[in-house]
Design an enzyme around this catalytic site. Sequence first.
Site, PDB file in Angstrom:
ATOM      1  N   GLY A   1      40.497  29.610 -38.780  1.00  0.00           N
ATOM      2  CA  GLY A   1      39.820  28.657 -39.642  1.00  0.00           C
ATOM      3  C   GLY A   1      38.327  28.893 -39.600  1.00  0.00           C
ATOM      4  O   GLY A   1      37.814  29.584 -38.721  1.00  0.00           O
ATOM      5  N   ARG A   2      37.649  28.314 -40.559  1.00  0.00           N
ATOM      6  CA  ARG A   2      36.217  28.532 -40.659  1.00  0.00           C
ATOM      7  C   ARG A   2      35.652  27.302 -41.342  1.00  0.00           C
ATOM      8  O   ARG A   2      36.176  26.875 -42.367  1.00  0.00           O
ATOM      9  CB  ARG A   2      35.975  29.769 -41.530  1.00  0.00           C
ATOM     10  CG  ARG A   2      34.583  30.294 -41.556  1.00  0.00           C
ATOM     11  CD  ARG A   2      34.578  31.564 -42.375  1.00  0.00           C
ATOM     12  NE  ARG A   2      34.913  32.739 -41.564  1.00  0.00           N
ATOM     13  CZ  ARG A   2      34.000  33.543 -41.024  1.00  0.00           C
ATOM     14  NH1 ARG A   2      32.723  33.302 -41.191  1.00  0.00           N
ATOM     15  NH2 ARG A   2      34.372  34.586 -40.322  1.00  0.00           N
ATOM     16  N   GLY A   3      34.665  26.691 -40.741  1.00  0.00           N
ATOM     17  CA  GLY A   3      34.134  25.471 -41.350  1.00  0.00           C
ATOM     18  C   GLY A   3      32.642  25.415 -41.220  1.00  0.00           C
ATOM     19  O   GLY A   3      31.999  26.404 -40.867  1.00  0.00           O
TER      20      GLY A   3
ATOM     21  N   GLY B   1      31.557  26.208 -37.462  1.00  0.00           N
ATOM     22  CA  GLY B   1      31.741  27.509 -36.847  1.00  0.00           C
ATOM     23  C   GLY B   1      33.097  28.090 -37.191  1.00  0.00           C
ATOM     24  O   GLY B   1      33.819  27.563 -38.039  1.00  0.00           O
TER      25      GLY B   1
ATOM     26  N   VAL C   1      36.937  29.278 -36.018  1.00  0.00           N
ATOM     27  CA  VAL C   1      37.951  28.905 -35.035  1.00  0.00           C
ATOM     28  C   VAL C   1      38.904  30.077 -34.823  1.00  0.00           C
ATOM     29  O   VAL C   1      39.366  30.703 -35.780  1.00  0.00           O
ATOM     30  CB  VAL C   1      38.765  27.682 -35.507  1.00  0.00           C
ATOM     31  CG1 VAL C   1      39.655  27.187 -34.384  1.00  0.00           C
ATOM     32  CG2 VAL C   1      37.844  26.585 -35.985  1.00  0.00           C
TER      33      VAL C   1
ATOM     34  N   LYS D   1      36.658  27.246 -30.831  1.00  0.00           N
ATOM     35  CA  LYS D   1      35.699  27.225 -31.931  1.00  0.00           C
ATOM     36  C   LYS D   1      34.368  27.771 -31.454  1.00  0.00           C
ATOM     37  O   LYS D   1      33.799  27.283 -30.481  1.00  0.00           O
ATOM     38  CB  LYS D   1      35.524  25.797 -32.428  1.00  0.00           C
ATOM     39  CG  LYS D   1      34.546  25.683 -33.575  1.00  0.00           C
ATOM     40  CD  LYS D   1      34.743  24.382 -34.310  1.00  0.00           C
ATOM     41  CE  LYS D   1      34.170  24.480 -35.715  1.00  0.00           C
ATOM     42  NZ  LYS D   1      34.728  23.492 -36.601  1.00  0.00           N
TER      43      LYS D   1
ATOM     44  N   ASP E   1      32.783  14.500 -41.321  1.00  0.00           N
ATOM     45  CA  ASP E   1      33.437  15.516 -42.143  1.00  0.00           C
ATOM     46  C   ASP E   1      34.948  15.278 -42.144  1.00  0.00           C
ATOM     47  O   ASP E   1      35.731  16.152 -41.793  1.00  0.00           O
ATOM     48  CB  ASP E   1      33.079  16.920 -41.638  1.00  0.00           C
ATOM     49  CG  ASP E   1      33.337  17.989 -42.706  1.00  0.00           C
ATOM     50  OD1 ASP E   1      33.599  17.610 -43.877  1.00  0.00           O
ATOM     51  OD2 ASP E   1      33.294  19.174 -42.370  1.00  0.00           O
TER      52      ASP E   1
END
Length: 797
Positions: free
Chosen positions: A518-520, A523, A525, A539, A631
């Site tokens: 994942g990417r948010g 940062g 993950v 993360k 968020d």
Amino acid sequence: MGTLILFILFSALFAPATSTNRTLSGGLSLSSENPEDVLTSPNGVFSAGFYPVGDNAYCFAIWFASLTSRSQDRTVVWMANRDQPVNGRKSKLFLLRTGNLILTDAGEFTVWQTNTNSLSSSELHLYDTGNLVLRTLGGTNLWESFHFPTDTLLPQQLLIRNTKLVSSISQTNHSSGFYKLLFDNHNVLCLLYDGAEVSSMYWPLPWLKRGQDDGRFVYNSSRIAVLDSFGYFSSSDKFTFSSADYGQLLHRRLTVDYDGNLRLYSWDEEGEMWVVSWQAFQVPCMIHGVCGANGICSHVPGIGRNCSCLPGYKVINHTDWSQGCEPEFDLSFGKNKFDFLQLSHLDFYGYDYSTYPNRTLDQCKNLCLELAECKAFQYTFRSDDGYSTCYPKILLRNGHLPSFGGSFYLRVLKNNHLSNANLAEEVGLNCSSKGALLLERAYTKSRVNGIVKFMLWFVCGLGGLEIVGIFFVWFLLLRTPKNSTADKQGYLLAITGFRKFTYSELKKATKGFTEEIGRGAGGVVYKGVLADNRVAAIKQLYEANQGEDVFLAEVSIIGRLNHMNLIEMWGYCAEGKHRLLVSEYMEHGSLADNLSSNALDWKKMFEIAFGTAKGLSYLHEECLEWVLHCDVKPENIFLDSNYQPKVADFGLSKLQSRVETDNSSFSRMRGTRGYMAPEWVFNLPITSKVDVYSYGIVVLEMMTGKDAAKGVHDIDSGEQPQHKRLVSWVREKKNRAASIESWFDEIIDPRLKGKYDIGKMETLIGVALQCAEEEKDARPSMRQVVEMLLAPENDLQ
Ligand SMILES: *[C@@H]1O[C@H](CO)[C@@H](O)[C@H](O)[C@H]1NC(C)=O
Ligand SMILES: *[C@@H]1O[C@H](CO)[C@@H](O)[C@H](O)[C@H]1NC(C)=O
Ligand SMILES: *[C@@H]1O[C@H](CO)[C@@H](O)[C@H](O)[C@H]1NC(C)=O
Ligand SMILES: *[C@@H]1O[C@H](CO)[C@@H](O)[C@H](O)[C@H]1NC(C)=O
Ligand SMILES: *[C@@H]1O[C@H](CO)[C@@H](O)[C@H](O)[C@H]1NC(C)=O
Ligand SMILES: *[C@@H]1O[C@H](CO)[C@@H](O)[C@H](O)[C@H]1NC(C)=O
Ligand SMILES: *[C@@H]1O[C@H](CO)[C@@H](O)[C@H](O)[C@H]1NC(C)=O
């Protein structure tokens, strides 16, 4: 239909065990000889009667009657005569016509009484709350058991000035033990070890400054604390917590256990047992009095605590560690007979003779030798400015592992052949899990043995000489000044069981950061497998330039959050520029994945909406709005194997707000388009209501099947197809619809059609729209959301 279900649910929960509920009237008595002689509360949950505590020994007690029929498994919540049990024969609880309630032993002595009197007749009632009340027929309360608690506080029972909870001696002996929960003279709710020889306060943590660092408020002298039925505890010193299962109506009890820990239990109906839903200490060695004088407490994960003696000391009584250990040598020998044994990982709290700043190690040794009663000393040394402190100790109590500040030097006989090697072994010090902590310590050793050990730690902790080299450079360049806040943080982290990982450990766990999941905003993950085979989500925060101590302070708060609807945090890493967070990994993926793959039915959806609300409510309440999520979106809500939601990425807003330029306060970059509250756009103050807004949007998205981030492409709203925000689309449809049914026909995801409960859906959509109000004050708090979704008509079918 709904009411029928509710009725069945409630009768299952509160079914009377017997129909023998009766009151005790003046002139009558209950006898220890007749087991049927009990008072039962009208709802059948509690009973009061004679409870066996030993051979032919009884206490008059109140217990949970509905939970188990086996008398040996009863959970006692109150006792009249815990320190003076009565005989099984001819003992009676007698309500005199004068209004006094007395307990007689074997028909002779009065061992306990309420000392009440009344001119009119009185009756003894056991209320549904578990309160045993003596009242006149006119309704005046003469006496109630809620005012005289033993070791347990029930929901709605007030803990006030002059009342206290006192633990039992042991699991099987209900006599008054050594641990107490009470309000101290500073109006602070605290836990006290009140042993045979010494007393000390151990919660809130004694090294935190009262009323400042411990988060308590000392100026409210009303001194009241209470637990509610949903699992929320609040005290007048502003200490509050929510249970991990907050929001459910369960049997609950808050108990000071015989081991000195304060625990909130909830009754698990399915498992038929009490489960801990909150506790004051995760690591039991911080509780005072555990291993007695000269003993060392170590925490053995999965087993609990373990006691051992200091080198040169032997245990006094193997069956009772609270008696501690005694020296095998005579401390009154002349001072030139003594030497010191360094035990670097050990810490004994309290009993400092005095504090001597700026002493060399030799000066400190001499100081201790000069004092006949000095048994050891703690020595801290800051390598950055060479500042040192010496703390000679006159008593060695509350010894525990590991220590975070400096070294401990034990006074022992010369040529004793004692070594600390066997100590470390006995208490199971483990390189792989403690290596990182050790590096924070300042080293002042000169002994060869010490250096060898130091090197060994390095090798263990880092897994290879090559890395040791790199690390050494890092260590020299970047080691941060050691100050007292960092020390405290170390303590806090030890208490929560949340730990520090080394970068190389995490690099190895993720196979060099290869499997990205994942990417948010915060940062990237990665999936990883830790050394103990737990699968973790790791993360890596985008370059964070705040100092390690600031990061630590904030991460330690995140680490303390613990709720079944929050992702569990396991630890962090802060090395040089690297900042990483380690948490549990969810096999079922995120809500976003599940929404797009159509894996959820109505029941799961409702549970997810409800659970998410509970998780967010905990975040907001527990920390007094400290932790805003900022968020909330389907990508940040994960599902466990039972499709229970777990909110992830909480606390990140706080961790990163410092990264941005200071004057922008919360920057405009928080959140995700589509879920962001209007406050962000209009530059208004940011409160927990921003999460409430995002939550409302997430619920609308779940129910309509429309992607909030993309908006709704509405083809029926006139001649021209229009692109609209989800919430305005839902509102417009509502205004145009003739009935709820036709409105829902238009907005609800066709995949849910005909499969949902319209009453519950109405509540849920209503709550979501209220949450998504433009005006923040018009939105409910997350706590109110939980309560609205909890309303009886919304109970599960
Ligand atoms: C149980 O107590 C309730 C309320 O005090 C009373 O109305 C009821 O009659 C009692 N039942 C029996 C069986 O005594
Ligand atoms: C419980 O402990 C107390 C105090 O140590 C002792 O006097 C009593 O005999 C014990 N009771 C039982 C049943 O072991
Ligand atoms: C003190 O605490 C009580 C109970 O929590 C609360 O009702 C009261 O408003 C508080 N008083 C002050 C001055 O904060
Ligand atoms: C607990 O401590 C004893 C010594 O008191 C030691 O023999 C034993 O191995 C320890 N147990 C564990 C699990 O560490
Ligand atoms: C050790 O402690 C236990 C429990 O308190 C007690 O029954 C026993 O008599 C003690 N043994 C000795 C040798 O003092
Ligand atoms: C510490 O002691 C040394 C001499 O023993 C002295 O020169 C130095 O100024 C002292 N430092 C502080 C901070 O008191
Ligand atoms: C060290 O701890 C790890 C996990 O915590 C465990 O697997 C390992 O066996 C331990 N090693 C020793 C020597 O106790």
